[in-house]
Design a protein around this motif. Structure first.
Motif, mmCIF file in Angstrom:
data_model
loop_
_atom_site.group_PDB
_atom_site.id
_atom_site.type_symbol
_atom_site.label_atom_id
_atom_site.label_comp_id
_atom_site.label_asym_id
_atom_site.label_seq_id
_atom_site.Cartn_x
_atom_site.Cartn_y
_atom_site.Cartn_z
ATOM 1 N N VAL A 85 15.496 -17.054 -2.031
ATOM 2 C CA VAL A 85 16.693 -16.254 -1.788
ATOM 3 C C VAL A 85 16.666 -15.710 -0.352
ATOM 4 O O VAL A 85 17.688 -15.581 0.307
ATOM 5 C CB VAL A 85 16.817 -15.115 -2.829
ATOM 6 N N ARG A 132 21.486 -14.140 -11.858
ATOM 7 C CA ARG A 132 20.822 -13.094 -11.098
ATOM 8 C C ARG A 132 20.398 -13.629 -9.730
ATOM 9 O O ARG A 132 20.657 -13.015 -8.697
ATOM 10 C CB ARG A 132 19.600 -12.639 -11.905
ATOM 11 N N ASP A 133 19.785 -14.821 -9.719
ATOM 12 C CA ASP A 133 19.297 -15.357 -8.453
ATOM 13 C C ASP A 133 20.429 -15.796 -7.532
ATOM 14 O O ASP A 133 20.370 -15.601 -6.322
ATOM 15 C CB ASP A 133 18.336 -16.520 -8.707
ATOM 16 N N ARG A 170 11.485 -7.128 -0.929
ATOM 17 C CA ARG A 170 12.866 -6.991 -1.380
ATOM 18 C C ARG A 170 13.043 -7.247 -2.868
ATOM 19 O O ARG A 170 14.129 -7.074 -3.402
ATOM 20 C CB ARG A 170 13.774 -7.943 -0.605
ATOM 21 N N ASP A 219 9.417 -15.911 -14.107
ATOM 22 C CA ASP A 219 9.415 -15.229 -12.816
ATOM 23 C C ASP A 219 8.294 -15.730 -11.924
ATOM 24 O O ASP A 219 8.478 -15.936 -10.734
ATOM 25 C CB ASP A 219 9.259 -13.708 -13.005
ATOM 26 N N ASN A 261 8.893 -17.297 -8.365
ATOM 27 C CA ASN A 261 8.549 -16.499 -7.189
ATOM 28 C C ASN A 261 7.254 -16.896 -6.498
ATOM 29 O O ASN A 261 7.089 -16.678 -5.316
ATOM 30 C CB ASN A 261 8.479 -15.018 -7.560
ATOM 31 N N VAL A 264 13.029 -10.172 -4.478
ATOM 32 C CA VAL A 264 13.843 -11.365 -4.776
ATOM 33 C C VAL A 264 12.941 -12.596 -4.636
ATOM 34 O O VAL A 264 11.906 -12.534 -3.987
ATOM 35 C CB VAL A 264 15.056 -11.501 -3.816
ATOM 36 N N ALA A 312 21.843 -12.668 -6.090
ATOM 37 C CA ALA A 312 20.933 -12.119 -5.079
ATOM 38 C C ALA A 312 21.100 -12.879 -3.766
ATOM 39 O O ALA A 312 21.145 -12.282 -2.686
ATOM 40 C CB ALA A 312 19.486 -12.201 -5.565
ATOM 41 N N VAL A 333 24.476 -11.880 -2.134
ATOM 42 C CA VAL A 333 24.430 -10.538 -1.566
ATOM 43 C C VAL A 333 23.640 -10.564 -0.255
ATOM 44 O O VAL A 333 24.027 -9.959 0.741
ATOM 45 C CB VAL A 333 23.835 -9.530 -2.579
ATOM 46 N N GLU A 334 22.539 -11.329 -0.254
ATOM 47 C CA GLU A 334 21.764 -11.524 0.976
ATOM 48 C C GLU A 334 22.643 -12.049 2.104
ATOM 49 O O GLU A 334 22.424 -11.751 3.264
ATOM 50 C CB GLU A 334 20.647 -12.548 0.729
#
Ligand code: ADP
Ligand code: ZN
Length: 613
Positions: A563, A73-74, A557, A275, A279, A559, A77, A80-81
């Protein structure tokens, strides 16, 4: 455009980077040209680029097999960024979401697709892949195919099907675990017999290795954190769930933002804790080994072990989660005799085959050797992976920073070994110490051990000091602590040489208090930190402002902060203080897409913090 130009222009526009690192260049060319290979590179070495870039340059979609959902997932992400058409296919997607990803794959709409192995191997998925154009298969964490390894995942075994069903699609296997046995298994399982192996140095120069004598482990840990890593993100490994809970609570009581993580916790709680660790800034995770694989967090400042891992591979892998960003980090472990006995018992009590147990015991011995060595730990670690470290003093492990005092331990060793021998090799450490120091306990009298010639021959040391000697003799392989007989000590073959006076025994003197104080003092004086880009006061202000902006942006965002921008990119901006968007684009980590998304906002932050004359 020549291939070299194509490589560099994509490297710059998508990843915001100007040069390859180490073997990346050779690997990327090889894979882009359609070759299979095995890539062995330490954590933080830059493995991802080795398949991401070829996937972008080759026709079709790159399929990345990755064992952990959070990691996928990360990574996606982040891609895509950066403007890459990337997606995941795993069990967290709804039916509709999965169908949409599949549609994009068939339509040739994807550059990179991250797939969990069990998903990939499902017959429907395989036939779907046969209808699509595939640029390459990247098998990340490839050591998961190894049954001997510490991260064995049965689903990985099935990946041998890739070579059979897709013989023309290049396969890149990547791992940060390097021992020869594992390497051989990867080659066999993934049919990489004739493929080149790109092996990088496994040294992690920014990680400082330190292994201390376990006294009151939690207290020692609290001191370590308070004095050297207050407010830093860290991972603490314990063997059992109960201990994870206890340690997390003790740290919380000491005002440290610690969270437990183990397989016994509710999945929702686990996800929440993970998470927060990823984060937020400065969260500490206390975990069993269930945690960490696939955690891509670059700014973990320390990894602490309160229990002995199973092998050097496991130790290297777990400690390797510190300092992916290349900044100074610590690998700290507290270890004692009990740890050896406990690990030994776990091996002996397991249902595994005898050959598996034998390999496990050898691996444990190698790790104990690392813990007991009086020489450079880095050199020892690397030599286990078949690598020679160029210097005898790395300058960044406890033994090199404050060399332990070493003495001739022949006589002490002989006394202890004779005592074990004379008492019949049936007793554990406690009783042997009692006899050595001449303590007239009930048990000593009961067995008549006070009548032996060895009774009281070791009065020059106290029990604690004998314990340290014993541990080293076990580590050297002269003694064996039998886990089936409650830790009964037995002589090994090599003990004979010591008793006859033919074998040298160099023992470390335990002066750990003093050692710790020196390392602490040096840390405080900043003598230990590898040179980092000089930051003036104004840089620090800008740095803090940029971080605050990043936290805000990441939250908006949804994320992780890294990221949005890596720490190293924030460092780079603070150091360069670009005056224009073009200059900003020149900072490592700022590619076209990041510039487009964040350029203006970043310039605002920079301009608001222009250095005053
Ligand atoms: P690994 O998967 O080997 O642990 P990553 O691929 O996550 O390592 O890369 C680690 C870090 O190094 C990332 O922050 C990445 O952006 C950075 N990096 C990779 N290649 C380069 C390069 N050629 N130049 C500068 N930074 C790089
Ligand atoms: Zn060293």
């Amino acid at each position: 455009m020549s291939e070299t130009d194509r490589l560099h222009s994509t490297l710059s526009s998508v990843f915001g980077l100007t040069a390859f690192r180490g073997a990346q260049d050779a690997i990327i060319r090889h894979v882009t040209d359609g070759g299979n290979c095995l890539v062995l590179m330490p954590t933080g070495g830059g493995k991802s680029l080795c398949y991401q870039l070829p996937a972008l340059l080759r026709d079709g979609c790159g399929i990345v097999v990755s064992p952990l959902i959070a990691l996928m997932r990360d990574q996606v992400a982040g891609l895509v960024e950066a403007g890459v058409n990337a997606a995941v296919l795993n069990s967290t997607l709804s039916y509709q979401e999965a169908s949409e990803v599949e549609r994009r794959l068939i339509a040739g709409d994807l550059d990179l697709l991250y797939v969990a192995p069990e998903r990939l191997l499902n017959p429907r998925c395989l036939s779907l892949l046969e209808q699509a154009r595939i640029a390459l298969f990247a098998i990340d964490e490839a050591h998961c195919v190894s049954q001997w390894g510490h991260d064995f995942r049965p689903e990985y075994i099935g990946l041998s099907v890739l070579a059979e069903r897709f013989p023309d699609v290049p396969r890149v296997a990547l791992t940060a675990t390097a021992d020869a046995l594992t390497r051989q298994e990867i080659v066999e399982r993934l049919s990489l017999d004739h493929a080149p192996q790109f092996v990088s140095s496994f040294d992690r120069p920014n990680i400082r290795y330190e292994i201390v004598d376990k006294k009151n482990a939690v207290g020692q840990l609290k001191t370590f954190i308070a004095e050297r890593h207050a407010g830093d993100a860290g991972i603490i490994y314990c063997l059992s769930r109960a201990k994870v809970e206890d340690v997390a609570r003790a740290l919380q009581d000491a005002g440290i933002a610690a969270l437990p993580y183990h397989a016994g916790l509710d999945a929702g709680v686990r996800a929440r804790h993970q998470d927060r660790f990823i984060n937020e800034d400065g969260v500490v995770i206390v975990a069993t080994v269930a945690f960490g694989m696939g955690i891509d967090k670059p700014d973990v400042r320390y990894v602490a072990h309160l229990d002995l891992p199973k092998s050097i591979e496991a130790y290297y892998q777990e400690t390797g989660r510190a300092g992916r960003d290349g900044k100074p980090s610590a690998a700290w472990m507290a270890y004692g005799l009990q740890d050896i006995v406990q690990q030994r018992r776990m091996i002996d009590d397991s249902d595994a085959s005898d050959s598996f147990k034998r390999v496990s015991a050898q691996k444990l011995d190698a790790l104990v050797g690392l813990a007991e060595t009086v020489n450079c730990r880095r050199a020892r670690l690397l030599s286990y992976f078949g690598e020679t470290f160029a210097s005898e003093n790395c300058g960044n492990c406890d033994n090199c920073l404050t060399p332990p005092r070493v003495r001739d331990g022949k006589i002490l060793a002989q006394k202890l070994l004779s005592c074990v021998y004379r008492t019949g090799q049936r007793f554990g450490a406690m009783h042997v110490f009692d006899v050595l120091v001449g303590r007239l306990t009930e048990k000593v009298q009961q067995f008549g051990h006070d009548k032996l010639s060895v009774f009281g021959i070791g009065r020059e040391l106290n029990e604690k000091q004998w314990r340290v000697v014993l541990r080293q003799l076990i580590a050297m392989g002269h003694l064996h602590a039998d886990s089936e007989a409650y830790g009964a000590l037995r002589l090994t073959e090599s003990a004979r040489g010591v008793l006859r006076g033919e074998t040298e025994v160099r023992l470390r003197e335990e002066a750990e208090g003093a050692r710790n104080r020196t390392i602490r003092a040096k840390s405080r004086r900043g003598e230990l930190a590898p040179a980092s880009p000089g930051q003036s006061k104004t840089d620090a202000v800008l740095y803090t402002a940029l971080k605050a902006w990043r936290t805000e942006t990441a939250k908006k965002r949804g994320v992780p902060a890294y990221v949005v921008l890596h720490d190293s990119t924030i460092d780079g901006i603070a150091a360069a203080r670009p005056a224009t968007l073009t200059e900003l684009r020149g900072v490592a980590g700022i590619g076209d897409r990041k510039l487009e998304h964040y350029g203006t906002e970043l310039m605002e932050v920079i301009n608001a913090h222009r250095a005053e004359p």
